[in-house]
Design an enzyme around this catalytic site. Structure first.
Site, PDB file in Angstrom:
ATOM      1  N   ASN A 143      35.545  45.340  30.020  1.00  0.00           N
ATOM      2  CA  ASN A 143      35.446  44.104  30.792  1.00  0.00           C
ATOM      3  C   ASN A 143      34.787  44.434  32.137  1.00  0.00           C
ATOM      4  O   ASN A 143      35.344  45.201  32.927  1.00  0.00           O
ATOM      5  CB  ASN A 143      36.863  43.544  30.983  1.00  0.00           C
ATOM      6  CG  ASN A 143      36.894  42.288  31.806  1.00  0.00           C
ATOM      7  OD1 ASN A 143      35.852  41.730  32.152  1.00  0.00           O
ATOM      8  ND2 ASN A 143      38.095  41.834  32.130  1.00  0.00           N
ATOM      9  N   LEU A 144      33.624  43.852  32.386  1.00  0.00           N
ATOM     10  CA  LEU A 144      32.910  44.156  33.633  1.00  0.00           C
ATOM     11  C   LEU A 144      33.420  43.314  34.803  1.00  0.00           C
ATOM     12  O   LEU A 144      32.967  43.503  35.943  1.00  0.00           O
ATOM     13  CB  LEU A 144      31.399  43.959  33.452  1.00  0.00           C
ATOM     14  CG  LEU A 144      30.741  44.801  32.349  1.00  0.00           C
ATOM     15  CD1 LEU A 144      29.225  44.591  32.361  1.00  0.00           C
ATOM     16  CD2 LEU A 144      31.077  46.286  32.509  1.00  0.00           C
ATOM     17  N   LYS A 145      34.336  42.363  34.506  1.00  0.00           N
ATOM     18  CA  LYS A 145      34.915  41.501  35.553  1.00  0.00           C
ATOM     19  C   LYS A 145      33.791  40.959  36.441  1.00  0.00           C
ATOM     20  O   LYS A 145      32.764  40.505  35.920  1.00  0.00           O
ATOM     21  CB  LYS A 145      35.977  42.289  36.329  1.00  0.00           C
ATOM     22  CG  LYS A 145      37.082  42.828  35.408  1.00  0.00           C
ATOM     23  CD  LYS A 145      38.305  43.306  36.121  1.00  0.00           C
ATOM     24  CE  LYS A 145      39.372  43.702  35.110  1.00  0.00           C
ATOM     25  NZ  LYS A 145      40.637  44.104  35.691  1.00  0.00           N
TER      26      LYS A 145
ATOM     27  N   HIS B 262      43.180  36.156  30.561  1.00  0.00           N
ATOM     28  CA  HIS B 262      43.251  37.445  31.263  1.00  0.00           C
ATOM     29  C   HIS B 262      44.130  37.295  32.494  1.00  0.00           C
ATOM     30  O   HIS B 262      44.227  36.218  33.081  1.00  0.00           O
ATOM     31  CB  HIS B 262      41.842  37.916  31.654  1.00  0.00           C
ATOM     32  CG  HIS B 262      41.817  39.323  32.167  1.00  0.00           C
ATOM     33  ND1 HIS B 262      42.131  39.632  33.473  1.00  0.00           N
ATOM     34  CD2 HIS B 262      41.565  40.497  31.546  1.00  0.00           C
ATOM     35  CE1 HIS B 262      42.049  40.947  33.629  1.00  0.00           C
ATOM     36  NE2 HIS B 262      41.711  41.498  32.469  1.00  0.00           N
TER      37      HIS B 262
ATOM     38  N   GLU C 124      48.748  43.767  29.015  1.00  0.00           N
ATOM     39  CA  GLU C 124      48.305  44.427  30.252  1.00  0.00           C
ATOM     40  C   GLU C 124      49.320  44.152  31.353  1.00  0.00           C
ATOM     41  O   GLU C 124      49.361  43.029  31.870  1.00  0.00           O
ATOM     42  CB  GLU C 124      46.973  43.831  30.726  1.00  0.00           C
ATOM     43  CG  GLU C 124      45.786  44.143  29.890  1.00  0.00           C
ATOM     44  CD  GLU C 124      44.512  43.930  30.708  1.00  0.00           C
ATOM     45  OE1 GLU C 124      43.696  44.849  30.716  1.00  0.00           O
ATOM     46  OE2 GLU C 124      44.360  42.876  31.338  1.00  0.00           O
TER      47      GLU C 124
ATOM     48  N   ILE D  97      46.846  47.320  36.492  1.00  0.00           N
ATOM     49  CA  ILE D  97      45.405  47.059  36.386  1.00  0.00           C
ATOM     50  C   ILE D  97      44.666  47.675  37.572  1.00  0.00           C
ATOM     51  O   ILE D  97      45.055  47.481  38.720  1.00  0.00           O
ATOM     52  CB  ILE D  97      45.130  45.543  36.294  1.00  0.00           C
ATOM     53  CG1 ILE D  97      45.627  45.001  34.949  1.00  0.00           C
ATOM     54  CG2 ILE D  97      43.644  45.254  36.463  1.00  0.00           C
ATOM     55  CD1 ILE D  97      45.488  43.496  34.784  1.00  0.00           C
TER      56      ILE D  97
ATOM     57  N   ALA E  26      38.331  48.360  32.255  1.00  0.00           N
ATOM     58  CA  ALA E  26      37.307  47.867  33.168  1.00  0.00           C
ATOM     59  C   ALA E  26      36.874  48.962  34.131  1.00  0.00           C
ATOM     60  O   ALA E  26      35.819  49.580  33.965  1.00  0.00           O
ATOM     61  CB  ALA E  26      37.841  46.655  33.935  1.00  0.00           C
ATOM     62  N   SER E  27      37.702  49.251  35.138  1.00  0.00           N
ATOM     63  CA  SER E  27      37.264  50.120  36.224  1.00  0.00           C
ATOM     64  C   SER E  27      36.881  51.519  35.764  1.00  0.00           C
ATOM     65  O   SER E  27      35.992  52.134  36.358  1.00  0.00           O
ATOM     66  CB  SER E  27      38.336  50.187  37.318  1.00  0.00           C
ATOM     67  OG  SER E  27      39.605  50.428  36.781  1.00  0.00           O
TER      68      SER E  27
END
Ligand code: G3H
Length: 211
Positions: A6-8, A85, A133, A138, A190-191
């Site tokens: 997920n590139l958010k 999300h 999650e 996160i 993501a990160s």
């Protein structure tokens, strides 16, 4: 294992990461998808990577300014969509409506949830998969599979057969294997890739143990 990146709204290069993900998926046989900003869906899909929307709205064609129409996401090349999300929470009726919209557009669905109780409720809405999650993990780099493995195993039990992904703090191959050992069928991250200095090395080392 399914690896969904997920590139958010991170300040990364979505095309670069998508191209890397497409190559790593082709070279390893691991199912890898990228969920960019809605405006980047078509360009990301052009790289050949499996492309997911970060959200679709619970609407049909009509007067819905500012919404994300499931059919538009699909037309842009999305094959699936995240819903609910932690950073885009929905009311129950809207999760259900967005699921129906995604189904109508032929999108695969993953409904996110914070904990096993929410996973049980989300599974009853009949998505293709659910993702657990814990919000407090996160972006921390501390993987849920290590910090609180019971959340993953309890979610797998609570999902009653619906496939479960786990996310939050996943960044290494070891995290991926731990998630699999706990019964997860994929990871949402993501990160670990989007904020990595070298996304290729980050992604290659992530999938290495299952390649
Ligand atoms: O959608 C991805 C999750 O929120 C996990 O984010 P993270 O990998 O940065 O912890």
């Amino acid at each position: 294992m399914f690896v969904l990146i997920n590139l958010k709204a991170y300040p990364c290069d979505p095309i670069d990461i998508a191209s890397i993900a497409a190559e790593v998926a082709a070279n390893t046989g691991v199912r890898i998808a990228v969920a960019p900003q809605a405006a980047d869906l078509a360009a990301v899909a052009e790289t050949g990577v499996e492309t997911w929307a970060q959200h679709v709205s619970s609407i049909e064609h009509g007067s819905h300014t500012g919404s994300t129409l499931a059919e538009a996401a699909s037309r842009a090349g999305a094959e699936g969509t995240l819903l609910n999300h932690s950073e885009h929470r929905l009311r129950l009726a809207d999760i259900d409506g967005s699921l129906r919209a995604a189904e109508r557009a032929g999108l695969e669905t993953i409904v996110c949830a914070n904990n096993p109780k929410q996973i049980a409720a989300a599974s009853r809405l009949d998505p293709d998969s659910v993702a657990v999650e814990p919000p407090e993990l996160i972006g921390t780099g501390t993987p849920v599979s290590k910090a609180d493995p019971d959340i993953v195993t309890d979610s797998v039990d609570a999902a009653s057969g619906t496939p479960v992904l786990c996310g939050a703090g996943i960044s290494t191959g070891e995290d991926l294997v731990a998630a699999s050992d706990l019964g997860a069928e994929g990871v949402l991250l993501a990160s670990g890739v989007a904020k990595a200095d070298d996304p290729r090395t980050a992604l290659e080392s992530l999938v290495d143990p299952i390649a």
